[in-house]
Design an enzyme around this catalytic site. Structure first.
Site, PDB file in Angstrom:
ATOM      1  N   THR A 230      -1.044  -2.140  10.396  1.00 43.99           N
ATOM      2  CA  THR A 230      -2.235  -1.546   9.788  1.00 43.99           C
ATOM      3  C   THR A 230      -1.861  -0.487   8.759  1.00 43.99           C
ATOM      4  O   THR A 230      -0.941   0.302   8.980  1.00 43.99           O
ATOM      5  CB  THR A 230      -3.131  -0.934  10.881  1.00 43.99           C
ATOM      6  OG1 THR A 230      -3.757  -1.990  11.621  1.00 43.99           O
ATOM      7  CG2 THR A 230      -4.214  -0.040  10.297  1.00 43.99           C
ATOM      8  N   SER A 231      -2.599  -0.433   7.659  1.00 39.56           N
ATOM      9  CA  SER A 231      -2.454   0.570   6.604  1.00 39.56           C
ATOM     10  C   SER A 231      -1.038   0.502   6.028  1.00 39.56           C
ATOM     11  O   SER A 231      -0.625  -0.570   5.581  1.00 39.56           O
ATOM     12  CB  SER A 231      -2.822   1.958   7.134  1.00 39.56           C
ATOM     13  OG  SER A 231      -2.967   2.880   6.085  1.00 39.56           O
ATOM     14  N   LEU A 232      -0.271   1.587   6.017  1.00 41.71           N
ATOM     15  CA  LEU A 232       1.113   1.486   5.561  1.00 41.71           C
ATOM     16  C   LEU A 232       1.858   0.448   6.394  1.00 41.71           C
ATOM     17  O   LEU A 232       2.840  -0.145   5.926  1.00 41.71           O
ATOM     18  CB  LEU A 232       1.816   2.838   5.642  1.00 41.71           C
ATOM     19  CG  LEU A 232       3.281   2.874   5.178  1.00 41.71           C
ATOM     20  CD1 LEU A 232       3.411   2.440   3.718  1.00 41.71           C
ATOM     21  CD2 LEU A 232       3.905   4.241   5.404  1.00 41.71           C
TER      22      LEU A 232
END
Length: 389
Positions: A230-232
């Site tokens: 998730t995300s980075l």
């Protein structure tokens, strides 16, 4: 999408916290009344008011547990854990020396641990062997039958915590018959706070030990291990999938092609702004948090070092090494990595699919905060179809 605040960062974090109501991590009324007590852009008030709400909800959970009300205790402790995480979010000026930050983080961890033990199938806290230490994790099981099931190996990104991972993904996976192994890696949660380990770009060095560990757990189907970041983590998981061949599928939530590009763009803005990065940090909550969190999680002293450290976080020349089917998610109004999912998708040579989440369906924010049900529906339907074949 504006949610309660004009300040873009406050709006996003309030939406993120409220969005966890999908799996019992918040109550909308608690979010609204807490945010009503927090002035626009006031980080001290944010921490104090979210901390007060978390303390109050934890007391409800402790009282319910003492009275033998297992479900009520679990639900309150789960919300308290999310609220403690939220209260700590902006305390990044010097978290290593911030006693209140440490208290809030510990409270989030403990309330979640106590809630996880009260799940219908209690979660199992684990330690994943990693180099000369271990990484903290949880195993979540669909049931206690011992049946080997498809399993998600899941980690977060730039500011995720192990405890939030349950609300962000694991709870939805369990409903659909997936077991979940989730963990904090270097740069995340207790690993950076208590073990002093910072992010590393060669994330396969983190995921491979997690896969090794998964293969020792009889309830985890060794032929159906899926990696999700998730995300980075959309960069981190992609990087790991390029080198870890035991993964049968990968989901990038959302895709990240080049983290350095984002950090370098911030540095370029700072160079052309009177007063530079200090002036920008003084005026802009999101810039202030981005730099402070980067200093802590990457172990650098300032923006120049952050720019340098981020150079290795790129999928350029690596993306075509991913061989497993890969789902890349994108958000129409992503505040952090706009355009990056498509850049990564275009470089993939494996079987692949790109799904864009739109603003007009309430899912256009970074990582589709506020639209968890839609995110899970599309992701797990894709996985169900893939694994069925």
């Amino acid at each position: 999408m504006k949610f309660l605040y004009d300040d873009e960062s406050f709006s996003f974090e309030a939406l993120r916290t409220a969005g966890h109501a999908a799996y019992g991590g918040a109550d909308l009324g608690e979010v609204l009344t807490t945010c009503r007590r927090i002035p626009e852009g006031d980080e001290e008030a944010w921490s104090a008011q979210w901390g007060a709400t978390a303390d109050r909800i934890e007391r409800i959970g402790r009282d319910a547990l003492a009275a033998g009300h297992r479900v009520s205790a679990r639900e309150a402790l789960l919300r308290a854990s999310n609220y403690y995480r939220c209260a700590d979010f902006y305390r990044r000026e010097d978290p290593a020396a911030d006693a209140e930050s440490a208290r809030l983080a510990k409270a989030s961890q403990q309330t979640f641990a106590d809630a996880a033990a009260l799940l219908d199938t209690p979660a199992r806290a684990v330690r994943i062997p990693y180099e000369d230490t271990t990484l903290p994790g949880y195993l979540f099981f669909v049931d206690d039958s011992g049946t080997p099931r498809p399993t998600l190996i899941y980690h977060g990104g730039y500011d995720s915590t192990l405890e939030e991972n349950y609300l962000a993904l694991a709870a939805g996976a369990l409903r659909r018959g997936y077991n979940v192994l989730t963990f904090d890696g270097p740069g995340q949660g207790t690993v950076v706070r208590d073990q002093g380990l910072h992010f590393r770009p060669d994330w396969e060095a983190v995921v491979t030990p997690a896969v090794d560990f998964a293969l020792t757990v009889p309830e985890l189907d060794p032929e159906k291990l899926v990696l999700i970041g998730t995300s980075l983590g959309g960069y981190l998981a992609a990087r790991a999938a390029a080198f870890e061949q035991r993964i049968v599928a990968c989901v990038l939530h959302d895709g990240v092609y080049d983290f350095h590009e984002v950090v370098a763009a911030l540095a370029t803005r700072a160079a052309t702004t009177p007063g530079g990065i200090e002036k920008m940090m003084a005026k802009d909550t999101m810039v202030r948090w981005t730099v402070r969190n980067g200093r802590w999680t990457l172990g650098v002293s300032g923006l120049d070092e952050l720019v340098k450290a981020s150079e290795a976080y790129t999928m350029a020349g690596i993306a075509d090494r991913i061989t497993c089917p890969t789902l890349v998610l994108d958000a129409e109004n992503d505040q952090f990595f706009k355009g990056q999912p498509k850049s990564l998708f275009d470089e993939l040579t494996c079987r692949k699919e790109l799904i864009l989440f739109r603003e007009d369906e309430g899912a256009g924010e970074h990582c589709h905060e506020g639209a968890t049900s839609l995110f899970h529906q599309r992701t797990f339907d894709w996985l169900d179809s893939l694994l069925a074949r």
